[in-house]
Write a protein that holds these residues in place. Structure first.
Motif, PDB file in Angstrom:
ATOM      1  N   CYS A 205       1.077  -1.554   0.505  1.00  0.00           N
ATOM      2  CA  CYS A 205      -0.455  -0.272   0.246  1.00  0.00           C
ATOM      3  C   CYS A 205       0.748   1.595   0.284  1.00  0.00           C
ATOM      4  O   CYS A 205       0.654   2.682  -0.984  1.00  0.00           O
ATOM      5  CB  CYS A 205      -1.223  -0.015   1.162  1.00  0.00           C
ATOM      6  N   LEU A 206       1.545   1.012   1.009  1.00  0.00           N
ATOM      7  CA  LEU A 206       2.973   2.237   0.854  1.00  0.00           C
ATOM      8  C   LEU A 206       3.382   3.518  -0.539  1.00  0.00           C
ATOM      9  O   LEU A 206       3.147   4.124  -0.594  1.00  0.00           O
ATOM     10  CB  LEU A 206       4.063   2.213   2.238  1.00  0.00           C
ATOM     11  N   ALA A 207       3.948   1.718  -1.074  1.00  0.00           N
ATOM     12  CA  ALA A 207       4.448   2.202  -2.610  1.00  0.00           C
ATOM     13  C   ALA A 207       3.678   2.255  -3.584  1.00  0.00           C
ATOM     14  O   ALA A 207       3.807   2.880  -4.409  1.00  0.00           O
ATOM     15  CB  ALA A 207       5.295   0.669  -3.176  1.00  0.00           C
ATOM     16  N   ILE A 208       2.263   2.103  -2.980  1.00  0.00           N
ATOM     17  CA  ILE A 208       1.313   2.528  -5.260  1.00  0.00           C
ATOM     18  C   ILE A 208       0.934   3.576  -4.383  1.00  0.00           C
ATOM     19  O   ILE A 208       0.981   4.199  -5.327  1.00  0.00           O
ATOM     20  CB  ILE A 208      -0.411   1.206  -4.200  1.00  0.00           C
ATOM     21  N   ASN A 209       0.261   4.057  -2.596  1.00  0.00           N
ATOM     22  CA  ASN A 209       0.367   5.166  -2.854  1.00  0.00           C
ATOM     23  C   ASN A 209       1.063   6.762  -2.699  1.00  0.00           C
ATOM     24  O   ASN A 209       0.863   6.450  -3.489  1.00  0.00           O
ATOM     25  CB  ASN A 209       0.087   5.283  -0.989  1.00  0.00           C
ATOM     26  N   ALA A 210       2.366   5.840  -3.237  1.00  0.00           N
ATOM     27  CA  ALA A 210       3.501   6.937  -3.145  1.00  0.00           C
ATOM     28  C   ALA A 210       3.290   6.925  -4.627  1.00  0.00           C
ATOM     29  O   ALA A 210       4.508   8.370  -4.676  1.00  0.00           O
ATOM     30  CB  ALA A 210       5.026   6.191  -2.702  1.00  0.00           C
ATOM     31  N   HIS A 211       3.290   6.299  -5.442  1.00  0.00           N
ATOM     32  CA  HIS A 211       3.902   6.111  -6.704  1.00  0.00           C
ATOM     33  C   HIS A 211       2.671   5.710  -7.903  1.00  0.00           C
ATOM     34  O   HIS A 211       3.187   5.849  -8.755  1.00  0.00           O
ATOM     35  CB  HIS A 211       4.949   5.172  -7.244  1.00  0.00           C
ATOM     36  N   ALA A 212       1.801   4.762  -7.791  1.00  0.00           N
ATOM     37  CA  ALA A 212       0.789   5.157  -8.738  1.00  0.00           C
ATOM     38  C   ALA A 212      -0.006   5.952  -9.045  1.00  0.00           C
ATOM     39  O   ALA A 212      -0.011   6.683  -7.961  1.00  0.00           O
ATOM     40  CB  ALA A 212      -0.166   3.839  -8.031  1.00  0.00           C
ATOM     41  N   SER A 213      -0.726   5.950  -9.971  1.00  0.00           N
ATOM     42  CA  SER A 213      -1.410   6.742 -10.480  1.00  0.00           C
ATOM     43  C   SER A 213      -2.930   7.382  -9.043  1.00  0.00           C
ATOM     44  O   SER A 213      -3.097   6.237  -9.007  1.00  0.00           O
ATOM     45  CB  SER A 213      -2.071   6.698 -11.907  1.00  0.00           C
ATOM     46  N   GLU A 214      -3.123   8.322  -9.548  1.00  0.00           N
ATOM     47  CA  GLU A 214      -4.338   8.479  -8.770  1.00  0.00           C
ATOM     48  C   GLU A 214      -5.909   7.364  -9.063  1.00  0.00           C
ATOM     49  O   GLU A 214      -6.632   6.481  -8.351  1.00  0.00           O
ATOM     50  CB  GLU A 214      -4.922   9.302  -9.090  1.00  0.00           C
ATOM     51  N   GLU A 215      -5.561   6.630 -10.113  1.00  0.00           N
ATOM     52  CA  GLU A 215      -6.881   6.482 -10.997  1.00  0.00           C
ATOM     53  C   GLU A 215      -6.501   4.405  -9.811  1.00  0.00           C
ATOM     54  O   GLU A 215      -6.878   3.723  -9.222  1.00  0.00           O
ATOM     55  CB  GLU A 215      -6.846   5.716 -12.412  1.00  0.00           C
ATOM     56  N   LEU A 216      -5.516   4.135 -10.235  1.00  0.00           N
ATOM     57  CA  LEU A 216      -5.077   2.878  -9.328  1.00  0.00           C
ATOM     58  C   LEU A 216      -4.791   3.248  -7.936  1.00  0.00           C
ATOM     59  O   LEU A 216      -5.039   1.658  -7.684  1.00  0.00           O
ATOM     60  CB  LEU A 216      -3.538   2.085 -10.066  1.00  0.00           C
ATOM     61  N   LYS A 217      -4.487   4.157  -7.410  1.00  0.00           N
ATOM     62  CA  LYS A 217      -5.059   4.426  -6.122  1.00  0.00           C
ATOM     63  C   LYS A 217      -6.266   4.408  -4.972  1.00  0.00           C
ATOM     64  O   LYS A 217      -6.580   3.129  -4.721  1.00  0.00           O
ATOM     65  CB  LYS A 217      -4.207   5.504  -5.464  1.00  0.00           C
ATOM     66  N   SER A 218      -7.084   5.224  -6.393  1.00  0.00           N
ATOM     67  CA  SER A 218      -8.418   4.775  -6.301  1.00  0.00           C
ATOM     68  C   SER A 218      -9.171   3.094  -6.098  1.00  0.00           C
ATOM     69  O   SER A 218     -10.059   2.735  -5.374  1.00  0.00           O
ATOM     70  CB  SER A 218      -9.262   5.882  -6.885  1.00  0.00           C
ATOM     71  N   GLN A 219      -8.757   2.601  -7.296  1.00  0.00           N
ATOM     72  CA  GLN A 219      -9.318   1.341  -7.334  1.00  0.00           C
ATOM     73  C   GLN A 219      -9.156  -0.237  -6.097  1.00  0.00           C
ATOM     74  O   GLN A 219      -9.127  -0.548  -6.191  1.00  0.00           O
ATOM     75  CB  GLN A 219      -8.690   1.074  -8.850  1.00  0.00           C
ATOM     76  N   TYR A 220      -7.693   0.513  -6.268  1.00  0.00           N
ATOM     77  CA  TYR A 220      -6.843  -0.515  -4.900  1.00  0.00           C
ATOM     78  C   TYR A 220      -6.954   0.066  -3.855  1.00  0.00           C
ATOM     79  O   TYR A 220      -7.137  -1.565  -2.365  1.00  0.00           O
ATOM     80  CB  TYR A 220      -5.908  -1.202  -5.580  1.00  0.00           C
ATOM     81  N   LEU A 221      -6.254   0.515  -3.330  1.00  0.00           N
ATOM     82  CA  LEU A 221      -6.080   1.214  -1.634  1.00  0.00           C
ATOM     83  C   LEU A 221      -7.341   0.714  -0.925  1.00  0.00           C
ATOM     84  O   LEU A 221      -6.794   0.316   0.148  1.00  0.00           O
ATOM     85  CB  LEU A 221      -5.249   2.694  -1.489  1.00  0.00           C
ATOM     86  N   PRO A 222      -8.414   1.393  -1.508  1.00  0.00           N
ATOM     87  CA  PRO A 222      -9.393   0.657  -0.131  1.00  0.00           C
ATOM     88  C   PRO A 222      -9.455  -0.212   0.492  1.00  0.00           C
ATOM     89  O   PRO A 222      -9.647  -0.736   1.887  1.00  0.00           O
ATOM     90  CB  PRO A 222     -10.316   1.402  -1.612  1.00  0.00           C
ATOM     91  N   ASN A 223      -9.785  -0.935  -0.610  1.00  0.00           N
ATOM     92  CA  ASN A 223      -9.728  -2.733  -0.431  1.00  0.00           C
ATOM     93  C   ASN A 223      -8.863  -3.129   0.527  1.00  0.00           C
ATOM     94  O   ASN A 223      -8.415  -4.392   1.338  1.00  0.00           O
ATOM     95  CB  ASN A 223     -10.647  -3.923  -1.440  1.00  0.00           C
ATOM     96  N   MET A 224      -7.436  -2.914   0.153  1.00  0.00           N
ATOM     97  CA  MET A 224      -5.947  -3.185   0.687  1.00  0.00           C
ATOM     98  C   MET A 224      -6.420  -2.901   2.226  1.00  0.00           C
ATOM     99  O   MET A 224      -5.255  -3.461   2.257  1.00  0.00           O
ATOM    100  CB  MET A 224      -5.186  -3.041  -0.062  1.00  0.00           C
ATOM    101  N   TYR A 225      -6.342  -1.702   2.608  1.00  0.00           N
ATOM    102  CA  TYR A 225      -6.404  -1.259   3.381  1.00  0.00           C
ATOM    103  C   TYR A 225      -7.496  -1.673   4.510  1.00  0.00           C
ATOM    104  O   TYR A 225      -7.577  -1.914   5.493  1.00  0.00           O
ATOM    105  CB  TYR A 225      -6.780   0.315   4.040  1.00  0.00           C
ATOM    106  N   ALA A 226      -8.575  -1.752   3.835  1.00  0.00           N
ATOM    107  CA  ALA A 226      -9.620  -2.909   4.589  1.00  0.00           C
ATOM    108  C   ALA A 226      -9.027  -4.015   4.898  1.00  0.00           C
ATOM    109  O   ALA A 226     -10.040  -4.625   5.955  1.00  0.00           O
ATOM    110  CB  ALA A 226     -10.840  -2.737   3.776  1.00  0.00           C
ATOM    111  N   GLY A 227      -8.336  -4.699   4.084  1.00  0.00           N
ATOM    112  CA  GLY A 227      -8.078  -6.048   3.908  1.00  0.00           C
ATOM    113  C   GLY A 227      -8.352  -6.660   3.465  1.00  0.00           C
ATOM    114  O   GLY A 227      -8.908  -8.001   3.552  1.00  0.00           O
ATOM    115  N   VAL A 228      -9.850  -6.328   2.213  1.00  0.00           N
ATOM    116  CA  VAL A 228     -10.618  -7.075   1.575  1.00  0.00           C
ATOM    117  C   VAL A 228      -9.553  -8.531   0.277  1.00  0.00           C
ATOM    118  O   VAL A 228      -9.892  -8.945   0.025  1.00  0.00           O
ATOM    119  CB  VAL A 228     -11.886  -6.313   1.209  1.00  0.00           C
ATOM    120  N   TRP A 229      -8.407  -7.453   0.195  1.00  0.00           N
ATOM    121  CA  TRP A 229      -7.790  -7.664  -0.694  1.00  0.00           C
ATOM    122  C   TRP A 229      -6.267  -7.202   0.030  1.00  0.00           C
ATOM    123  O   TRP A 229      -5.868  -7.095   1.356  1.00  0.00           O
ATOM    124  CB  TRP A 229      -7.552  -7.028  -1.500  1.00  0.00           C
ATOM    125  N   SER A 230      -5.437  -8.576  -0.172  1.00  0.00           N
ATOM    126  CA  SER A 230      -4.108  -8.471   0.242  1.00  0.00           C
ATOM    127  C   SER A 230      -2.873  -8.092  -0.765  1.00  0.00           C
ATOM    128  O   SER A 230      -3.309  -7.466  -1.829  1.00  0.00           O
ATOM    129  CB  SER A 230      -3.705  -9.991   0.695  1.00  0.00           C
TER     130      SER A 230
END
Length: 593
Positions: free
Chosen positions: A136-161
């Motif tokens: 999550c740290l790497a995605i938040n720091a370097h990914a596009s806004e689209e990727l961050k919005s699509q992946y981070l919420p479920n990863m932070y929630a533990g729905v995805w690893s």
């Protein structure tokens, strides 16, 4: 084996009294709004309940059952899936995550202490969420806004690893020679093909999707590390509406059968034209991945610290209960057949070694966390630059020194038990097996030492070291700590400074001097850093010995004295080894080995 009890009082001492975290956070935009001392205390208390009640009871059973692989499917031990659900529901995966995408935004000073609890309770379990947090740290720091919005919420929630896919069968430390390829596709994605090994949590059954961060090269990429790019490759594709789609061309070929951390799935991952998305810029993937790697290196350092704490708790309980022989000064408990072994000097030596280094390590991990918080949130450019420099300098020290001492401490804790320490039911043998990997993965400790000595010290002429040495001297000369701590601290940092420049000067004529000195130098550095931590703790403790918690503070002073008298002198032999130079390493020809 002793039941794990989080050392909350000691953590609060370090956080609130030594480093005055509440005052620090109040002055940092981004933290003042989300955390204060009361909030942090509540989080640690809840973390203590979670780790002691949910995770620690699964530690031994998880080790005995292990992760299992059948036809590409990995199953974690009984209870892990339910424990992970509880963990995720509490928001713990996103403890330090970006609040914009569902994280809690808590400071690193706090999260390092929670991670210590996790590793003390259950090493194997802890690796799954910490890898996710790093991804999550790497995605938040370097990914596009689209990727961050699509992946981070479920990863932070533990729905995805999340997982980190670097190593290949022929490429470990030297990532510049990886063979995994990424071919551009018409839709802007990439087809990723290759095999990665030693992938922690690459496949498991804890949740519904796994997001792999994969290093790969485009067909026309420059040779070496400058041609590496970073790609986000989901196990299951994600539709535009956020729902899960078809399975991606990602599979787990097998899992490793290991010495320890047996409930953690260490996977061989095959990517067969899997769809992936670029994270950051082309050919700059290694720099982006270092965001995650540096997080994981500090985390794995804390693995060594957590194992030390658990080994200590078990050893102390046993030493107070086990009756063997009489004290040299005469019976301590004459009504019993023998005295408890804690009366014997050698048992006390081992317990004090673990106690003194673990408590110093806890302070040092919090100190490094403080530098990370300042580097991220400080508004003052000078303070931010200093913190960034200290983070760069101290990360390899934290990873390697914590874990080298972690193994040493777990072996000593096992030794306290005598023959019972070799028996499975007491738990010490599992700690020795589990902690051993921490010196190896996330960059072997030899590589960490080379990074400290070469890139972080020799390459800049000791500039980063100078930041740390100046801070230590300023504190030691401030009069805050008792002279019995401040005076030898000044002497120790001066010796380390002399050693630093000895290697810098020697490397100008012989490049091998850097590698020859690196491990002993890192250990000398670590012992001086721990002395600095003990001096800071002693400064607080001396003011508390007359109060209601006199016993606690007196214990701190006594432990600090032990460290300065019995452990800090190790720097003398380490310095002598460094000063012997590279020549003794190269007198033998390869054929003479």
């Amino acid at each position: 084996m002793a039941e794990y009890k989080a050392p909350l009082r000691d953590m609060q001492f370090v956080l609130n009294e030594v480093f005055k975290a509440g005052d620090l956070w109040a002055g940092l935009p981004g933290l003042a709004e989300v955390v204060d001392s009361e909030t942090a205390e509540a989080i640690l208390e809840e973390g203590a309940k979670l780790t002691s009640r949910e995770l620690a009871p699964l530690n031994r059973s998880g080790d005995e059952e292990g992760a299992k692989w059948v036809d590409g499917v990995v199953t974690t031990p009984a209870g892990f899936k339910e424990a992970f659900a509880t963990y995720a529901e509490g928001g713990w995966v996103g403890l330090g995550g970006n609040p914009e995408f569902g994280g809690m935004g808590m400071p690193k000073m706090l999260s390092v202490q929670f991670e210590e609890m996790m590793y003390s309770a259950n090493n194997s379990f802890t690796l799954y969420p910490t890898l996710t947090a790093g991804a999550c740290l790497a995605i938040n720091a370097h990914a596009s806004e689209e990727l961050k919005s699509q992946y981070l919420p479920n990863m932070y929630a533990g729905v995805w690893s999340g997982s980190m896919c670097l190593t290949e069968p022929h490429s470990g430390t030297d990532l510049g020679i990886i063979r995994t390829k990424a071919e551009p596709q018409a839709d802007g994605s990439y087809a990723v093909t290759g095999t990665k090994i030693f992938i922690t949590g690459g496949e498991h059954d804890l949740n519904e999707n796994i997001i792999h961060l994969v290093l790969a090269k485009l067909p026309d990429a420059p040779a070496g590390p400058r041609g590496i790019s970073l790609f986000l490759v989901p196990k299951i594709m994600v539709n535009e509406d956020g729902s899960l789609g078809e399975k991606n061309a990602v599979s787990c070929g097998s899992i490793e059968h290991k010495m320890g951390i047996k409930a953690s799935a260490t996977c061989v991952m095959n990517f067969d034209g899997a769809k992936g998305y670029l994270v950051g810029e082309l050919n700059k993937g290694l720099a982006a991945m270092f965001t995650m790697m540096n997080y994981e290196r500090l985390s794995i350092g804390i693995q060594g610290l957590g194992c030390s704490e658990m080994s200590y708790q078990s050893a102390v309980e046993y030493a107070k209960d086990r009756l063997q022989s009489r004290a040299a000064t005469g019976p301590v408990e004459p009504n019993k057949a023998a005295d408890p072994i804690i009366v014997h000097p050698d048992v006390r030596r081992m317990l004090m070694n673990i106690k003194a280094t673990t408590e110093a390590g806890r302070a040092f991990s919090t100190y490094v966390g403080m530098q990370l918080d300042l580097a991220k949130h400080a508004e003052d450019d000078v303070a931010k630059a200093k913190a960034e420099g200290l983070v760069a300098l101290l990360t390899p020290v934290a990873k390697a020194f914590f874990t080298d001492l972690g193994l040493e401490n777990c072996v000593q804790g096992q030794q306290v038990f005598g023959g019972h320490g070799y028996i499975r039911e007491w738990g010490q043998e599992q700690l020795v097996r589990d902690v051993r990997i921490a010196q190896i993965y996330e960059g072997t400790n030899g590589i960490q030492a080379l990074d400290l000595m070469g890139r972080k010290t020799v390459a800049n002429g000791g500039k980063l070291f100078g930041l740390f040495a100046e801070e230590i001297r300023e504190f030691a000369n401030s009069g805050a700590a008792p002279e019995e701590f401040s005076k030898p601290l000044v002497d120790a940092v001066s010796k380390l400074e002399e050693l630093t420049h000895f290697v810098i000067d020697g490397s100008k004529n012989n490049p091998n001097e850097v590698g020859a000195a690196s491990v002993e130098y890192l250990h000398a550095f670590g012992y001086v850093a721990y002395a600095y931590m003990w001096a800071r703790m002693a400064a607080v403790a001396q003011a508390g010995v007359e109060g209601s918690e006199a016993d606690f503070y007196q214990g701190k002073l006594s432990t600090g004295r032990y460290y300065f008298k019995r452990l800090l002198p190790r720097i003398e032999s380490l310095a002598a080894a460094v000063r012997s130079g590279a020549d003794p390493l190269f007198e033998l020809t390869a054929d003479q080995f």
